[in-house]
Motif scaffolding. Sequence first.
Motif, PDB file in Angstrom:
ATOM      1  N   LYS A 212     -40.689  20.583  58.850  1.00  0.00           N
ATOM      2  CA  LYS A 212     -40.398  21.217  57.573  1.00  0.00           C
ATOM      3  C   LYS A 212     -39.605  20.234  56.699  1.00  0.00           C
ATOM      4  N   GLU A 220     -40.223  29.177  56.297  1.00  0.00           N
ATOM      5  CA  GLU A 220     -41.632  29.499  56.465  1.00  0.00           C
ATOM      6  C   GLU A 220     -42.430  28.277  56.904  1.00  0.00           C
ATOM      7  N   THR A 221     -43.616  28.538  57.437  1.00  0.00           N
ATOM      8  CA  THR A 221     -44.510  27.463  57.845  1.00  0.00           C
ATOM      9  C   THR A 221     -44.998  26.702  56.623  1.00  0.00           C
ATOM     10  N   ASN A 283     -50.346  27.244  55.831  1.00  0.00           N
ATOM     11  CA  ASN A 283     -49.619  27.763  56.996  1.00  0.00           C
ATOM     12  C   ASN A 283     -49.998  27.072  58.309  1.00  0.00           C
ATOM     13  N   ASN A 284     -49.914  25.746  58.308  1.00  0.00           N
ATOM     14  CA  ASN A 284     -50.202  25.026  59.543  1.00  0.00           C
ATOM     15  C   ASN A 284     -49.493  23.674  59.508  1.00  0.00           C
TER      16      ASN A 284
END
Length: 373
Positions: A212, A220-221, A283-284
């Motif tokens: 991140k 969050e992702t 989201n990965n």
Amino acid sequence: MTDPTSHMHSISEKKVTRLLGSSSRKNRRTSNSSDTSASTSASSAAIAPPNVADLWKRYNVRHLTRTYPKGGRIDSSNYNPTLAWAVGCQLVALNVQTPDAPLTLNDGRFRENRKCGYILKPCPQVMPADAVNGSGGSEASSVLATVGGALLRGTLTKKAAANVTTTTGVQPSVEDVRGVPDRIKTLQKYRTNHVEPMRVRVRILAGSCLPKPGGSKIGETIDPYVTVTLHDVKQDGAVPNSNSSTSSSKRKAERNNTTTAANASGGRMVYVAASFTTKAVVNNGFCPVWQGEPLKELTVLNPSVAMLQFSLKEQDVGVDDRVAEAAIPCNRLRTGYRSVPLYDMKTNTRTGPFGFASLLVELQILPLLSSSK
């Protein structure tokens, strides 16, 4: 050129840009008069005066030059170091407290020699094209490169030593190989060293263990995407020779034409860049895959100083966050499927959340197409 070798110049980035980015009126007038009075391009190249960039390269062969950021950078930002590298400046000072793109390039450049703090100056900066007998310096550069590799491998012969002494005035010795570890000899033997202009095709395939922003453990992702930027320099009139099968006489004529064109324009050298961006993977951050990304082609004019930068960013509302960076010297690029390790921008390390962050990329290296084709 008459200063003692112990003399060092300190030049601000503003003066570097002004010297290399503007044509010399004196050179332009002399070159124009030479072109009208000469009957062939070869004779014009011999009469035309050296341009600013080549003069600076020749000066830096025996003298030290230090460049530094201009005083107006009150935010401690940095200037791009590629122009100073291109003319052989030995000390290119940057504001290390600011983790921006120029500092990333600097970190990538000195990571080439295992971050020991020093790297060998490339042959085009050690032996400029007009430093040996007015022209034909590329032959001297190739001789230096061959003998340099032989020194590290311990295979320097008396014939090779005599050849480089006759060509460059430098007398190498077999004694120079003493104390060189075997691992360094092996590294020098198998490492790549691109010197001719080329085309590089790049495709981002996947990522692994992407952190991140800031290495945060909460939040969050991420939605990662990658920006690839080529940092290079271009000299006016520089017509690269990319056809290895061309005869030596034809290559010499092309170099003479190149020298004439560069001198006619004053030898203006400018920084150039090209970039492309992948789409974001939603989201990965663990193992994103960029499916359907095409091969993007970039033209490298000066592999000895050009840098290929990989910037990992997160798509966000408003300003996208920078996550990790990597910069690779173009003269060390290898073809095939390669893993690019990513580094923390602030510390230039791969620790903690950045310990396993990497990109899987595909690289293709092709010769530069001639303009006549």
